[in-house]
Design an enzyme around this catalytic site. Structure first.
Site, PDB file in Angstrom:
ATOM      1  N   ASP A  41       1.615  -7.409   4.466  1.00  0.00           N
ATOM      2  CA  ASP A  41       0.350  -7.424   5.203  1.00  0.00           C
ATOM      3  C   ASP A  41       0.470  -6.793   6.598  1.00  0.00           C
ATOM      4  O   ASP A  41       1.209  -7.297   7.451  1.00  0.00           O
ATOM      5  CB  ASP A  41      -0.145  -8.863   5.370  1.00  0.00           C
ATOM      6  CG  ASP A  41      -0.192  -9.624   4.059  1.00  0.00           C
ATOM      7  OD1 ASP A  41       0.791  -9.551   3.305  1.00  0.00           O
ATOM      8  OD2 ASP A  41      -1.186 -10.319   3.806  1.00  0.00           O
TER       9      ASP A  41
ATOM     10  N   GLU B  80      -4.956  -5.612   4.334  1.00  0.00           N
ATOM     11  CA  GLU B  80      -6.123  -6.490   4.463  1.00  0.00           C
ATOM     12  C   GLU B  80      -6.310  -7.093   5.854  1.00  0.00           C
ATOM     13  O   GLU B  80      -7.386  -7.598   6.160  1.00  0.00           O
ATOM     14  CB  GLU B  80      -6.066  -7.609   3.423  1.00  0.00           C
ATOM     15  CG  GLU B  80      -5.084  -8.701   3.716  1.00  0.00           C
ATOM     16  CD  GLU B  80      -5.660 -10.072   3.368  1.00  0.00           C
ATOM     17  OE1 GLU B  80      -6.775 -10.150   2.833  1.00  0.00           O
ATOM     18  OE2 GLU B  80      -4.985 -11.057   3.667  1.00  0.00           O
ATOM     19  N   ASN B  81      -5.288  -7.042   6.704  1.00  0.00           N
ATOM     20  CA  ASN B  81      -5.403  -7.567   8.064  1.00  0.00           C
ATOM     21  C   ASN B  81      -5.297  -6.469   9.118  1.00  0.00           C
ATOM     22  O   ASN B  81      -5.053  -6.750  10.296  1.00  0.00           O
ATOM     23  CB  ASN B  81      -4.311  -8.611   8.335  1.00  0.00           C
ATOM     24  CG  ASN B  81      -4.364  -9.799   7.407  1.00  0.00           C
ATOM     25  OD1 ASN B  81      -3.397 -10.081   6.715  1.00  0.00           O
ATOM     26  ND2 ASN B  81      -5.489 -10.497   7.371  1.00  0.00           N
TER      27      ASN B  81
ATOM     28  N   ASN C 247      -7.653 -11.627   0.343  1.00  0.00           N
ATOM     29  CA  ASN C 247      -8.803 -12.492   0.576  1.00  0.00           C
ATOM     30  C   ASN C 247      -9.643 -12.069   1.775  1.00  0.00           C
ATOM     31  O   ASN C 247     -10.772 -12.541   1.942  1.00  0.00           O
ATOM     32  CB  ASN C 247      -8.363 -13.953   0.733  1.00  0.00           C
ATOM     33  CG  ASN C 247      -7.363 -14.153   1.847  1.00  0.00           C
ATOM     34  OD1 ASN C 247      -6.295 -13.533   1.847  1.00  0.00           O
ATOM     35  ND2 ASN C 247      -7.670 -15.016   2.793  1.00  0.00           N
ATOM     36  N   HIS C 248      -9.116 -11.171   2.619  1.00  0.00           N
ATOM     37  CA  HIS C 248      -9.908 -10.625   3.735  1.00  0.00           C
ATOM     38  C   HIS C 248     -10.424  -9.212   3.424  1.00  0.00           C
ATOM     39  O   HIS C 248     -10.862  -8.502   4.335  1.00  0.00           O
ATOM     40  CB  HIS C 248      -9.076 -10.586   5.018  1.00  0.00           C
ATOM     41  CG  HIS C 248      -8.792 -11.940   5.597  1.00  0.00           C
ATOM     42  ND1 HIS C 248      -9.780 -12.721   6.161  1.00  0.00           N
ATOM     43  CD2 HIS C 248      -7.638 -12.650   5.693  1.00  0.00           C
ATOM     44  CE1 HIS C 248      -9.240 -13.859   6.585  1.00  0.00           C
ATOM     45  NE2 HIS C 248      -7.950 -13.850   6.305  1.00  0.00           N
TER      46      HIS C 248
ATOM     47  N   HIS D 251      -1.364 -11.842  -4.225  1.00  0.00           N
ATOM     48  CA  HIS D 251      -1.753 -12.270  -2.887  1.00  0.00           C
ATOM     49  C   HIS D 251      -2.059 -13.758  -2.953  1.00  0.00           C
ATOM     50  O   HIS D 251      -3.160 -14.169  -3.338  1.00  0.00           O
ATOM     51  CB  HIS D 251      -2.983 -11.470  -2.440  1.00  0.00           C
ATOM     52  CG  HIS D 251      -3.217 -11.481  -0.966  1.00  0.00           C
ATOM     53  ND1 HIS D 251      -2.474 -10.725  -0.092  1.00  0.00           N
ATOM     54  CD2 HIS D 251      -4.120 -12.158  -0.203  1.00  0.00           C
ATOM     55  CE1 HIS D 251      -2.911 -10.914   1.138  1.00  0.00           C
ATOM     56  NE2 HIS D 251      -3.903 -11.794   1.097  1.00  0.00           N
TER      57      HIS D 251
ATOM     58  N   HIS E 118       0.512 -12.205   1.550  1.00  0.00           N
ATOM     59  CA  HIS E 118      -0.421 -13.198   2.087  1.00  0.00           C
ATOM     60  C   HIS E 118       0.165 -14.177   3.095  1.00  0.00           C
ATOM     61  O   HIS E 118      -0.480 -14.490   4.089  1.00  0.00           O
ATOM     62  CB  HIS E 118      -1.110 -14.003   0.978  1.00  0.00           C
ATOM     63  CG  HIS E 118      -2.054 -15.047   1.498  1.00  0.00           C
ATOM     64  ND1 HIS E 118      -3.212 -14.724   2.177  1.00  0.00           N
ATOM     65  CD2 HIS E 118      -2.021 -16.409   1.461  1.00  0.00           C
ATOM     66  CE1 HIS E 118      -3.849 -15.848   2.516  1.00  0.00           C
ATOM     67  NE2 HIS E 118      -3.142 -16.872   2.104  1.00  0.00           N
TER      68      HIS E 118
ATOM     69  N   HIS F 271       2.613 -13.897   5.246  1.00  0.00           N
ATOM     70  CA  HIS F 271       3.109 -13.271   6.476  1.00  0.00           C
ATOM     71  C   HIS F 271       4.521 -13.717   6.825  1.00  0.00           C
ATOM     72  O   HIS F 271       4.957 -13.566   7.976  1.00  0.00           O
ATOM     73  CB  HIS F 271       2.167 -13.535   7.660  1.00  0.00           C
ATOM     74  CG  HIS F 271       0.830 -12.895   7.525  1.00  0.00           C
ATOM     75  ND1 HIS F 271      -0.024 -12.675   8.581  1.00  0.00           N
ATOM     76  CD2 HIS F 271       0.176 -12.402   6.434  1.00  0.00           C
ATOM     77  CE1 HIS F 271      -1.136 -12.099   8.173  1.00  0.00           C
ATOM     78  NE2 HIS F 271      -1.032 -11.930   6.854  1.00  0.00           N
TER      79      HIS F 271
END
Length: 272
Positions: free
Chosen positions: A8, A39-40, A67-68, A153, A178, A180
């Protein structure tokens, strides 16, 4: 064939470190196909069209999310226009984009990348096993795709392990994202599938999973939300996973952790 997966990408610190090093990593380590979870990347929440273009122009071969994925509501069109961009396959079919992509991996090689969200400790979501089976239906590793990589994820390591063993021998690699946090359990499973329960974060580790630490620490102590979380902006560590696969069978031959820069101890796979 050598596959790379970067965990991520967290905020400006993470994306600058990754963008500045994609070319070097691919050339120096001999990576044929590079997957990046983005995604982040946009302020810690989602991804924008401009950043997708930046990652692709820098040399990424596939971008995954999580999920983001849809946090940047004004940029959802990129999930339809960029073939190398995927979102979790077990999102509802009404969501923009696709959950898998079959992409060129150098020469005539083809790599299938699939992403799913986990169910444990996550928002309610459809069954990841059914979603994976749908994307793999009729595909034979080593024939229809030279490599197949699944990005799981998910929060729970147990769920990632279960999916890894379920898919062992059918895909090249199952790599988690996911949390991190880079784990030390990288291995080739008995059936020939590489597994790593979490590749880790590309971001500032002087933080709370990538966010400036004061806010989350205060929230934990006081049990009260202390304002908006902001991505930490210190030197970033690039974290990921590198997999060597047999081009004839598509199964993994070796898997290595990747850590470069920032606060974590550096570890690099052997050069090819």
């Amino acid at each position: 064939m050598r596959l790379g997966f970067l965990g991520d990408v967290m905020g400006r610190a993470g994306r600058n470190a990754v963008l500045d090093n994609i070319g070097h990593l691919k050339s120096s380590l001999g990576i044929d196909f590079l997957i990046i979870n983005v995604e982040n990347a946009a302020g810690g929440f989602g991804i924008t069209t401009a950043l997708v273009n930046d990652f692709m122009d820098a040399g990424a071969d596939c971008l995954t999310t999580g999920n983001h994925a849809f946090d940047q509501r004004d940029d959802l069109g990129v999930f339809e226009t960029e073939p190398a961009m995927i979102r979790p396959a077990n999102y509802p079919s009404s969501c923009p984009g696709r959950g898998a992509a079959l992409l060129a991996g150098g020469g005539e090689l083809q790599v299938l990348v699939v992403q799913v969200l986990g169910q444990r400790f996550m928002n309610p979501i459809d069954d990841p096993v059914s979603a994976i089976e749908r994307e793999l239906d009729g595909l034979v590793l080593g024939q229809d795709a030279d490599a197949i990589v699944i990005d799981v994820h998910a929060e729970a390591s147990s769920e990632k392990y279960a999916l890894g063993h379920y898919l062992d021998g059918r895909v090249t690699a199952v790599v988690g994202s996911h949390t991190h946090v880079p784990t030390a359990d990288f291995q080739v499973l008995p059936g020939g599938t590489a597994f790593h329960s979490d590749a880790g974060m590309c971001g500032d580790y002087d933080s709370v999973i990538g966010m400036e630490k004061a806010g989350p620490v205060e929230s934990m102590v006081s049990k009260m939300r202390s304002g908006r979380m902001v991505p930490a902006s210190g030197p970033a560590t690039i974290c990921g996973t590198v997999i060597d696969s047999d081009p004839k069978t598509g199964l993994a031959q070796a898997v290595y952790p990747l850590r470069l820069g920032g606060r974590l101890a550096e570890t690099l796979p052997p050069r090819r």
